[in-house]
Write an enzyme that holds these catalytic residues in place. Structure first.
Site, PDB file in Angstrom:
ATOM      1  N   SER A  65       0.414  -1.505  -0.140  1.00 31.19           N
ATOM      2  CA  SER A  65      -0.281  -0.116   0.013  1.00 31.19           C
ATOM      3  C   SER A  65       0.772   1.600  -0.058  1.00 31.19           C
ATOM      4  O   SER A  65       0.255   2.169  -0.290  1.00 31.19           O
ATOM      5  CB  SER A  65      -0.708   0.082   1.050  1.00 31.19           C
ATOM      6  OG  SER A  65      -1.904  -0.823   1.401  1.00 31.19           O
ATOM      7  N   LYS A  68       0.505   3.081  -3.048  1.00 33.55           N
ATOM      8  CA  LYS A  68      -0.377   4.064  -3.453  1.00 33.55           C
ATOM      9  C   LYS A  68      -0.404   5.595  -3.532  1.00 33.55           C
ATOM     10  O   LYS A  68      -0.809   6.354  -4.643  1.00 33.55           O
ATOM     11  CB  LYS A  68      -1.835   3.934  -1.915  1.00 33.55           C
ATOM     12  CG  LYS A  68      -2.588   2.480  -2.405  1.00 33.55           C
ATOM     13  CD  LYS A  68      -3.287   2.185  -0.924  1.00 33.55           C
ATOM     14  CE  LYS A  68      -3.523   0.852  -1.492  1.00 33.55           C
ATOM     15  NZ  LYS A  68      -4.579   0.825  -0.126  1.00 33.55           N
ATOM     16  N   TYR A 193      -1.933  -3.291 -10.912  1.00 34.03           N
ATOM     17  CA  TYR A 193      -2.322  -2.882  -9.433  1.00 34.03           C
ATOM     18  C   TYR A 193      -1.412  -4.419  -9.255  1.00 34.03           C
ATOM     19  O   TYR A 193      -0.916  -4.209  -7.802  1.00 34.03           O
ATOM     20  CB  TYR A 193      -3.453  -3.270  -9.068  1.00 34.03           C
ATOM     21  CG  TYR A 193      -3.794  -2.817  -7.793  1.00 34.03           C
ATOM     22  CD1 TYR A 193      -3.493  -1.569  -7.100  1.00 34.03           C
ATOM     23  CD2 TYR A 193      -4.038  -3.970  -6.526  1.00 34.03           C
ATOM     24  CE1 TYR A 193      -3.656  -0.813  -5.760  1.00 34.03           C
ATOM     25  CE2 TYR A 193      -3.905  -3.423  -5.461  1.00 34.03           C
ATOM     26  CZ  TYR A 193      -4.609  -2.054  -4.648  1.00 34.03           C
ATOM     27  OH  TYR A 193      -4.285  -1.346  -3.759  1.00 34.03           O
ATOM     28  N   TYR A 245      -3.651   3.454   7.020  1.00 33.97           N
ATOM     29  CA  TYR A 245      -5.330   2.360   7.373  1.00 33.97           C
ATOM     30  C   TYR A 245      -6.050   3.044   8.347  1.00 33.97           C
ATOM     31  O   TYR A 245      -6.365   4.654   8.688  1.00 33.97           O
ATOM     32  CB  TYR A 245      -5.149   1.828   7.118  1.00 33.97           C
ATOM     33  CG  TYR A 245      -4.073   0.131   6.561  1.00 33.97           C
ATOM     34  CD1 TYR A 245      -4.088   0.291   5.231  1.00 33.97           C
ATOM     35  CD2 TYR A 245      -2.830  -0.336   7.370  1.00 33.97           C
ATOM     36  CE1 TYR A 245      -3.428   0.325   4.432  1.00 33.97           C
ATOM     37  CE2 TYR A 245      -2.231  -1.114   6.106  1.00 33.97           C
ATOM     38  CZ  TYR A 245      -2.532  -1.056   5.040  1.00 33.97           C
ATOM     39  OH  TYR A 245      -1.632  -1.539   4.117  1.00 33.97           O
ATOM     40  N   VAL A 263       1.690  -3.764   3.896  1.00 31.46           N
ATOM     41  CA  VAL A 263       0.746  -4.922   4.775  1.00 31.46           C
ATOM     42  C   VAL A 263       2.233  -5.798   4.799  1.00 31.46           C
ATOM     43  O   VAL A 263       2.203  -6.921   5.167  1.00 31.46           O
ATOM     44  CB  VAL A 263      -0.217  -5.630   4.254  1.00 31.46           C
ATOM     45  CG1 VAL A 263      -1.348  -4.720   4.607  1.00 31.46           C
ATOM     46  CG2 VAL A 263       0.045  -6.341   3.076  1.00 31.46           C
TER      47      VAL A 263
END
Length: 309
Positions: A65, A68, A193, A245, A263
């Site tokens: 992540s 992102k 992705y 998160y 993660v």
């Protein structure tokens, strides 16, 4: 570039390492489940080129992540503010990063922000190019430039493992496609992705990227403006409000710096105007954040007054 080891930093790592037993590796992605939960390392990169570290900073992690926030910067440069935020929102959510719940109640059904999986999938969907490989290579070149490391690539094993177990992300994609937020083939998007999430690097690379965000998009070592300062500002704001998160509020209170976790156990920090941080500690808490990594940042923030608040 070589990082100098720091006895003080090593002390903080040893203190934080005691908490690794409180977490678990992300075994829902089989390849990530092979990580050693006892590992913890950190690199801190300063604008003058100095770097200090503790632990095995050469151990590679996949971005997961953390990618992102980088893909968001890339797409904002590619597409512009209005185009991006017509398709993904700017609001934090208290829901888990992989939740579909808010999509079902929002009208229009666009993701709340780019840091949850639904939003990140929409952002990746916006990367320009004719093929998956073309789009991926464009993003990879951008990341190599941020880290000043042309050797960065992705881990095929992790990408394959994620692709094969991505049923929840498939569900998110099909929901978004039903509402015309995503328009391409779902398997094509997931191929891109999962490769994006599987880009791997070490703590030093991660700290170097954190430094670019900390310095408003400018590489202080070359003087090159790698991303516009307003893009860096937007990304840092998302890192503060959504980067950890659904533990982002608590993180802002206790630590108070822009940061993004993944993660795999990575955390990228950007202390505005001061330095970039790269951490790897694969034992995760129930929110998906590195247990020891957060403890390490708490110790650093307390001892060096890092909080921007």
């Amino acid at each position: 570039m070589l990082c100098q080891t720091s006895d003080e930093l090593q002390h903080f790592v040893e203190e934080a390492k005691k908490h690794t037993k409180e977490g678990k590796v992300a075994n829902y992605i089989p390849e990530l489940g092979k990580a050693n939960p006892d590992q913890l390392s950190i690199a801190i990169h300063y604008p003058d080129g100095r770097c200090i570290s503790a632990g095995d900073i050469q151990t590679k992690m996949t971005l997961q992540s953390i990618s992102k926030v980088i893909s968001l910067a890339f797409v904002l440069m590619d597409r512009g503010f209005r185009y991006v935020f017509e398709r993904v929102g700017m609001e934090p959510t208290g829901d888990p990063f992989n939740s579909i719940a808010k999509l079902e109640t929002m009208a229009p059904a666009k993701p709340l922000n780019p840091m949850i999986n639904a939003g990140a999938l929409v952002v990746t969907h916006m990367i320009k190019g004719d093929t998956v490989q073309d789009r991926f290579n464009r993003l990879l070149r951008f990341i190599r430039g941020l880290a000043d490391d042309p050797s960065i690539d992705y881990c095929e094993r992790v990408a394959r493992s994620e692709f094969e177990t991505a049923d929840l992300n498939r569900a998110l994609c099909y929901f978004l496609k039903q509402h015309h937020i995503i328009t391409e083939d779902v398997e094509t998007l997931l191929d891109l992705y999962t490769k994006q999430c599987a880009i791997e690097m070490n703590c030093l690379d991660l700290a170097r990227i954190g430094l670019i965000f900390a310095m408003d998009g400018k590489d202080p070592l070359t003087g090159k403006q790698i991303m516009p300062d307003d893009v860096a500002r937007i990304c840092k704001t998302f890192m503060v409000t959504c980067g950890m998160y659904n533990a982002s509020g608590e993180f802002a209170i206790k630590i108070g710096i822009p940061a993004k976790s993944g993660v795999s156990g990575g955390i990228m920090g950007a202390v505005p105007g001061r330095f970039g941080i790269g951490i790897y500690g694969p034992a995760l808490d129930d929110k998906g954040n590195s247990v020891a990594g957060i403890k390490l940042l708490e110790l650093l923030s307390k001892n060096y007054q890092l909080s921007m608040f």
